[in-house]
Design an enzyme around this catalytic site. Structure first.
Site, PDB file in Angstrom:
ATOM      1  N   HIS A  65      49.290  32.750  39.001  1.00 15.24           N
ATOM      2  CA  HIS A  65      49.640  33.917  38.178  1.00 15.24           C
ATOM      3  C   HIS A  65      49.957  35.051  39.150  1.00 15.24           C
ATOM      4  CE1 HIS A  65      47.763  32.075  34.497  1.00 15.24           C
ATOM      5  NE2 HIS A  65      47.022  31.493  35.425  1.00 15.24           N
ATOM      6  N   PHE A  66      51.248  35.344  39.320  1.00 11.95           N
ATOM      7  CA  PHE A  66      51.653  36.374  40.284  1.00 11.95           C
ATOM      8  C   PHE A  66      51.915  37.727  39.617  1.00 11.95           C
ATOM      9  CE2 PHE A  66      53.195  33.481  44.027  1.00 11.95           C
ATOM     10  CZ  PHE A  66      51.885  33.122  44.268  1.00 11.95           C
ATOM     11  N   ARG A  67      51.698  37.822  38.289  1.00 18.01           N
ATOM     12  CA  ARG A  67      51.552  39.092  37.562  1.00 18.01           C
ATOM     13  C   ARG A  67      52.829  39.907  37.384  1.00 18.01           C
ATOM     14  NH1 ARG A  67      47.130  37.307  35.322  1.00 18.01           N
ATOM     15  NH2 ARG A  67      45.198  37.502  36.515  1.00 18.01           N
ATOM     16  N   ASN A  97      52.113  33.928  31.306  1.00 15.61           N
ATOM     17  CA  ASN A  97      51.389  35.013  30.636  1.00 15.61           C
ATOM     18  C   ASN A  97      51.506  36.339  31.389  1.00 15.61           C
ATOM     19  OD1 ASN A  97      49.767  33.497  32.482  1.00 15.61           O
ATOM     20  ND2 ASN A  97      47.953  34.551  31.771  1.00 15.61           N
ATOM     21  N   HIS A 181      45.893  24.559  29.189  1.00 17.19           N
ATOM     22  CA  HIS A 181      44.577  25.166  29.442  1.00 17.19           C
ATOM     23  C   HIS A 181      43.724  24.778  28.243  1.00 17.19           C
ATOM     24  CE1 HIS A 181      42.018  28.903  30.511  1.00 17.19           C
ATOM     25  NE2 HIS A 181      41.388  28.254  29.548  1.00 17.19           N
ATOM     26  N   HIS A 239      43.023  22.659  35.558  1.00 16.11           N
ATOM     27  CA  HIS A 239      41.709  23.141  36.002  1.00 16.11           C
ATOM     28  C   HIS A 239      40.509  22.517  35.256  1.00 16.11           C
ATOM     29  CE1 HIS A 239      42.533  25.823  32.670  1.00 16.11           C
ATOM     30  NE2 HIS A 239      43.136  26.743  33.378  1.00 16.11           N
ATOM     31  N   ASP A 313      45.075  28.173  40.647  1.00 18.86           N
ATOM     32  CA  ASP A 313      44.974  29.088  39.497  1.00 18.86           C
ATOM     33  C   ASP A 313      44.785  30.516  40.001  1.00 18.86           C
ATOM     34  OD1 ASP A 313      44.938  30.010  36.893  1.00 18.86           O
ATOM     35  OD2 ASP A 313      42.889  29.406  36.476  1.00 18.86           O
ATOM     36  N   HIS A 317      43.048  40.297  39.940  1.00 20.66           N
ATOM     37  CA  HIS A 317      42.799  41.543  39.203  1.00 20.66           C
ATOM     38  C   HIS A 317      42.330  42.568  40.228  1.00 20.66           C
ATOM     39  CE1 HIS A 317      42.934  39.388  35.359  1.00 20.66           C
ATOM     40  NE2 HIS A 317      42.172  38.472  35.928  1.00 20.66           N
ATOM     41  N   GLY A 332      39.437  35.461  36.558  1.00 21.92           N
ATOM     42  CA  GLY A 332      40.472  35.114  37.531  1.00 21.92           C
ATOM     43  C   GLY A 332      40.224  35.791  38.859  1.00 21.92           C
TER      44      GLY A 332
END
Length: 448
Positions: A65-67, A97, A181, A239, A313, A317, A332
Site C-alpha cells: 500500500h503506497f498510499r 484502497n 483479505h 496474509h 503488506d 501510517h 499497518g
C-alpha cells in the site's frame, strides 16, 4: 560515460534451487549471459565485483500500500518504491484502497500514469472489486493488470464486499487471480463490542488478536476457498495469520497448476503476541499478529509449500496516527526496506535455505501472477538483480530509514546481512545506502 552494459563478477548466484559461483552480463536492461567466467570485452562495460556475495533475482512483493493518490501524507509511490529498492524489492503490486479507490479503469490508469513518472521499482496495480462494479471488472485488460483484489473484512471501510450473490458473480466472471483479505466482519464486530464494554476505546493491544481472532480469519478464508472451488476461480489468499488456516491449502500440486494459493507476510513470520507489550500499535496489523504457535505453524506451512509466497503488506501510517488509543490507531506498518534482510536472519538461524527464500520471494510471485520475464536470473530476462553481503551487520535507526513515515517496527534491530546493490532493468538503483536519481521502473506485463 553512459554504460548500457554491466558485468557482475564473482557472485554466488541463487536461482531455481541452486547456488553456484558465476558472472552475469547485462546489456540494454536484459540478462544476456550467465556463465562461470565472463570477461569485459569493452571499456563501456560497467564491472561490479560481487566479491563472493550472493546475487538474487529482484524480489517481487505482491502486496503493498503506497498510499498514492489521496493519502500522500503517509507515503507516495516515489518514496516507498525508493525504500523498496533499498530492500531489494525490484517489482511491486500495489493495492486499490487509495483515495479515490482504484475501482474504475479510469482511476487505475491514473495510478499507472503516476508510477510511470515516479517509481524506482517495476510496478503494477490491483483492480478493486466492490459490491457494484462488476461491469468494470469485466473490462480489465488481464495482460497489463496484476489481478483483482477483494476485501472480505473491514480493513478498508467501504471496499468491503459482503454481498454473497455479487461475490459469486465476481468469482464466476473473471479468469484473473482474485486476491482476498479474509476476516469475517460480523465476528470482529461482536468481539470488538465485548472488549469496548470492558475497556472503552483504550483496549490493551494484547487483545487485538482476540478481536481479529483465529475464528474471524478461518471463517472468511474457508468460505472464500469453498466459493473458489464451486466456481473454478483462481484464488490467492493474502496474509495468512493463523495455523488453522494453513490446513486449508495443498502442497500436492505444482504452483503453476494450483487454483488456490496462499501468502504469508514478514510480520506474521517475525512477531508474535508476546511483542505487543513492547511494540504496541507499531505492530497493529490486520489480520493481527497471533501466537507463537501460529507463527511456528505458518513457518511449517511455508516450508512444506502449502504457503506459496512471502510478501510485506507494506502499509505505512504516520507516528501521530499510530500513537492513538486502540480503536483510533490504524492497522499497518512499513516493511519493504527490511523484508529481505529479515528473511536473511531466518536463513542465518537455520530456519530457511536461500534457495527456498528466493523461491518464495522471487520465483513464485512471478509464476503465480504470470509476470513476464521477471523473478528469475535467466538469459533473456529483465536484469532485476540484487547483491547481498551476508556478513555486514547494520542496525536499523531513523537515520537510515527511507520510508516517508519515518519509523519502522524494526528500529533498534541489528541485521547480519546488507543489500549492497539493487539493479532495476540493468540500472543501478541503489548501492550501500545511496540512491540513484534516475527512476527506471517499468510497468509489469503478464503472460496471459
Amino acid at each position: 560515460m553512459q554504460h548500457n552494459s554491466l558485468l557482475i563478477k564473482n557472485a554466488k548466484i541463487v536461482n531455481e534451487g541452486r547456488i553456484f559461483e558465476g558472472d552475469i552480463f547485462v546489456e540494454d536492461g536484459l540478462i544476456k549471459k550467465i556463465d562461470t567466467s565472463i570477461s569485459a570485452k569493452s571499456a563501456h562495460v560497467k564491472v561490479v565485483d560481487a566479491e563472493g556475495n550472493y546475487a538474487l533475482p529482484g524480489v517481487i512483493d505482491d502486496q503493498v500500500h503506497f498510499r498514492e493518490p489521496g493519502l500522500t501524507h503517509k507515503a507516495t509511490i516515489e518514496t516507498e518504491s525508493r525504500a523498496a529498492v533499498a530492500g531489494g524489492i525490484t517489482s511491486f503490486i500495489e493495492m486499490p484502497n487509495t483515495v479515490p479507490q482504484t475501482t474504475t479503469i479510469e482511476k487505475l490508469e491514473e495510478k499507472f500514469a503516476i508510477a510511470s513518472k515516479s517509481s524506482y521499482a517495476n510496478y503494477s496495480f490491483m483492480f478493486g472489486g466492490t459490491n457494484d462494479n462488476l461491469a468494470e471488472i469485466k473490462q480489465v485488460d488481464t495482460k497489463t493488470v496484476a489481478g483483482l483484489k477483494l476485501f472480505l473484512g473491514s480493513s478498508t471501510g467501504n471496499m468491503l464486499v459482503d454481498n454473497p450473490d455479487v461475490l459469486e458473480q465476481i468469482f464466476s466472471s473473471t479468469n484473473m487471480v482474485i486476491s482476498v483479505h479474509c476476516e469475517d466482519e460480523q465476528t470482529i464486530k461482536n468481539n470488538l463490542e465485548t472488549y469496548k464494554k470492558q475497556y472503552g476505546d483504550d483496549i490493551p493491544l494484547k487483545f487485538h488478536p482476540k478481536i481479529r481472532s483465529e475464528e474471524a480469519c478461518y471463517l472468511s478464508s474457508s468460505k472464500a476457498i469453498e466459493l473458489a472451488k464451486k466456481t473454478g476461480a483462481r484464488l490467492h489468499v493474502f496474509h495468512l495469520s493463523t495455523g488453522k488456516e494453513t490446513q486449508l491449502f495443498s502442497n500436492k500440486i505444482p504452483l503453476k497448476d494450483k487454483k488456490i494459493t496462499a501468502e504469508v507476510c514478514i510480520h506474521h513470520l517475525w512477531f508474535s503476541d508476546a511483542d505487543y507489550d513492547e511494540k504496541g500499535t507499531l505492530i497493529k496489523w490486520n489480520p493481527a499478529v497471533k501466537t507463537k504457535t501460529d507463527r511456528a505453524q505458518l513457518w511449517e506451512a511455508l516450508l512444506d509449500d502449502r504457503i506459496d509466497v512471502i510478501a510485506t503488506d507494506h502499509a505505512p501510517h504516520t507516528l501521530d496516527e499510530k500513537n492513538n488509543v486502540y480503536t483510533k490507531a490504524p492497522s499497518g506498518g512499513p516493511l519493504v526496506q527490511h523484508a529481505l534482510v529479515a528473511m536473511f536472519e531466518a536463513f542465518h538461524n537455520g530456519k530457511i535455505t536461500l534457495e527456498k527464500l528466493v523461491e518464495k520471494m522471487c520465483h513464485n510471485p512471478a509464476i503465480l501472477f504470470e509476470i513476464e520475464k521477471r523473478g528469475f536470473l535467466k538469459e533473456g530476462y529483465f536484469a532485476d538483480i540484487i547483491l547481498v553481503d551476508p556478513a555486514s551487520p547494520w542496525t536499523v535507526n531513523k537515520d537510515n530509514l527511507a520510508y516517508k513515515c519515518g519509523w519502522s517496527p524494526f528500529e533498534g534491530t541489528t541485521f547480519k546481512s546488507r543489500i549492497t546493490h539493487t539493479f532495476v532493468n540493468g540500472h543501478l538503483a541503489y548501492e550501500n545506502f545511496k540512491y540513484s536519481d534516475q527512476k527506471n521502473g517499468k510497468r509489469l506485463t503478464f503472460n496471459r
